[in-house]
Design an enzyme around this catalytic site. Structure first.
Site, PDB file in Angstrom:
ATOM      1  N   ASP A 175       0.816  -1.216   0.000  1.00  0.00           N
ATOM      2  CA  ASP A 175       0.000   0.000   0.000  1.00  0.00           C
ATOM      3  C   ASP A 175       0.850   1.267   0.000  1.00  0.00           C
ATOM      4  OD1 ASP A 175      -2.076  -1.876   0.373  1.00  0.00           O
ATOM      5  OD2 ASP A 175      -2.015  -1.619   2.544  1.00  0.00           O
TER       6      ASP A 175
ATOM      7  N   GLU B  40     -11.235   1.337  -3.865  1.00  0.00           N
ATOM      8  CA  GLU B  40     -10.564   1.772  -2.636  1.00  0.00           C
ATOM      9  C   GLU B  40      -9.278   2.513  -2.967  1.00  0.00           C
ATOM     10  OE1 GLU B  40      -9.740  -1.765  -0.369  1.00  0.00           O
ATOM     11  OE2 GLU B  40      -8.743  -2.747  -2.027  1.00  0.00           O
TER      12      GLU B  40
END
Length: 568
Positions: A63, A239
């Site tokens: 991420d 997302e």
């Protein structure tokens, strides 16, 4: 003075006992640890002078998000229940990276002491606001009653504020600073109540953000993406949103498809920060999901990206992806990759992001590859040797659920790990110092001095995917004899794979090594060769495929006074 001598003697004896506690035999001292990676992909693809390896951060660094101020780049990644949290790296060229610490390094910032390993910190975003010369890191903390939080600093080298708790639900928040000084927060959220259409249906929401109060402005929230690029296709898990402004237009880039095999990156555009946003006609702009499963040097699950303008004036994108082993298992976790981005047209596209990824990239113009030199983070195949002679730990050593400082002590003989009355299978802080598994083929060797007092005492090494999936390999005591024991825990159920009585003279070397999915544990008493214990075991429980969750395998120096791995 003489009448006070007994009192003084008592005090001196107490001081002697206290200062001598580091010499207690049931407190292990680790004098050396060596991690060595030797993957075929690097042996078979040596670097030319103008090349560097991808991924740029091997092992569990998922991420990624990146910010720029002038010539300085800062990169962060998820850390879950690892303590300290949110590793932060600095670079001037996008190739050579130095870890400068962790954003969340205090108990007031990070409260993961009672949470599973895959909870905690998700998807941090880092941004620089030129209007107030301040860096912001915004993230979701699934622990400690926090939820979504933001911290800030004038200088990432000098530490970060305590968290400001944000008044919204959902995950993966990101912050955007517009040219006019206004700020916005975007994030993943559930659809409005009663409007859920299918499993995995999510939305992207935006809020105006008050920079004085460090809080979203109540009542400004708005859904700007419903489901994904095309709701008729039932896209899942839109997302990790980021907003960028270029040529007067606002671009919203998101991950779509979940963080596994259908992962991708998609892009939308608007002429206003609050939307409406329209998807690009050629989404996705990054994915590996359509490719042959049998490709060489396979990279998969690509997505969850962030963009930045590079030192060469061209755009680059960092993102997560995985390198599965020969059985398709993910033991090294989701790693940080980078690709050049072509933004010469209206929409950005990751160059070679839709074809099989290569292990090497051309460097930005004028950059020299210094990875592994000095403080620059290594990549490719490398050996990292730690003798714990410094009074400060290298940042790559991390704890779990609590600070390393709560259980370590530097001594003249090495690093002492004071055992907690907690073992690796409990959802509590553990007295374990971890190094990430960064290769499919690796060895991790620790030299330890230790004399356990009872079967409740154990110290050695551990390989951990979670509290319910792990291996423990260490020295303990039973019936006044010393034993080596190898334990496998799967789905929370533990089994002794092998144990052996040893003629033990205080020092032992312990090793875990792997070739793809085959792991072996071995030991060497002082002056002797290594001997295997337990044969070849499967790395299956160290993969996210079997264990679930979001982490990569962690290799630890481990001590406990609550041992339940009893030799047979």
């Amino acid at each position: 003075m003489k009448k006070n001598q007994p009192f003084l003697i008592t005090i001196l004896l107490a001081l002697f006992v206290f200062t001598g506690c580091s010499a207690q035999k049931n407190v292990p001292v680790f004098s050396k640890a060596v991690y060595e990676g030797n993957d075929d992909v690097y042996n078979e693809n040596p670097l030319e002078e103008d090349e560097f390896y991808n991924p740029i951060l091997q092992g569990m660094y998922p991420d990624p998000a990146i910010a720029r101020k002038g010539d300085d780049y800062y990169l962060v990644s998820s850390s879950f229940a690892v303590f300290p949290g949110v590793p932060i790296f600095h670079s001037n060229d996008l190739v050579n990276w130095t870890q400068i610490g962790h954003v969340l390094d205090r108990k007031t910032q990070l409260k993961v002491f009672d949470t599973g390993i895959s909870a905690g910190i998700y998807a941090p975003d880092i941004r620089y606001n030129p209007h107030n010369d301040t860096f912001y890191m915004i993230t979701t903390q699934f622990a400690g009653g926090f939820g979504n939080i933001v911290v800030k600093t004038k200088d990432p080298m000098q530490g970060w504020s305590d968290p400001y708790k944000l008044n919204f639900q959902g995950i993966d928040p990101a912050i955007f600073f517009d040219d006019d000084g206004k700020a916005y927060v975007v994030h993943n959220d559930a659809p409005n109540q009663g409007e859920e259409l299918y499993q995995g249906h999510r939305v992207i929401k935006i809020w105006e953000y008050d920079l004085e109060k460090d809080q979203v402005i109540e009542g400004t929230d708005k859904i700007i993406v419903d489901g994904g690029v095309d709701l008729a296709d039932k896209p899942i898990w839109i997302e990790a949103p980021h907003i960028y402004k270029k040529d007067g237009l606002y671009y919203l880039m998101c991950a779509e498809g979940g963080t596994g095999g259908w992962h991708s990156e998609v892009i939308f555009v608007s002429d206003k920060p609050m939307g409406p946003y329209e998807p690009a006609p050629s989404n996705p702009i990054l994915t590996q999901r359509y490719l042959s499963q049998n490709r060489d040097y396979k990279v998969d699950w690509a997505g969850h990206a962030d963009l930045v303008e590079g030192p060469d004036g061209e755009y680059w994108g960092v993102f997560l992806a995985i390198r599965p082993n020969e059985k398709g298992r993910v033991n090294t976790g989701r790693e940080t990759f980078i690709l050049p981005v072509d933004w010469s047209g209206k929409f950005p596209v990751f160059i070679n992001g839709l074809v099989p990824m290569e292990p090497k990239l051309k460097m930005p113009e004028g950059v020299e590859n210094k990875t592994g030199e000095g403080d620059y983070f290594p990549n490719g195949n490398f050996t990292y040797t730690e003798d714990f002679s410094s009074d400060k730990l290298d940042y790559r050593w991390v704890g779990l659920r609590g600070p390393r400082e709560d259980f370590i002590k530097f001594t003249k003989k090495g690093l002492q790990i004071n055992p907690f009355e907690t073992n690796i299978k409990e959802v509590k802080p553990t007295s374990t110092l971890f190094h990430r598994q960064q290769h499919k083929d690796f060895s991790f060797t620790a030299t330890m001095s230790y004399k356990p007092k009872s079967e409740k005492d154990l110290a050695g090494i551990t390989a951990v995917q979670s509290e319910k999936f792990n291996y423990v390999f260490g020295v303990t005591r039973k019936d006044n004899k010393y034993y080596l024991v190898l334990e496998r825990t799967e789905k929370g159920s533990s089994k002794i794979l092998a144990s052996k009585e040893i003629e033990y003279k205080d020092e032992v070397q312990l090793r875990v090594e792997a070739e793809e999915d085959d792991y072996q544990f071995s030991y060497a008493l002082k002056g002797e060769d290594f001997q295997n214990l337990g044969g070849t075991v499967s790395g299956d429980i160290l993969s996210t495929n079997v264990a679930g969750g979001f982490t990569g395998a962690l290799l630890g120096l481990y001590a406990t006074s609550a041992n339940d791995a009893i030799p047979e």
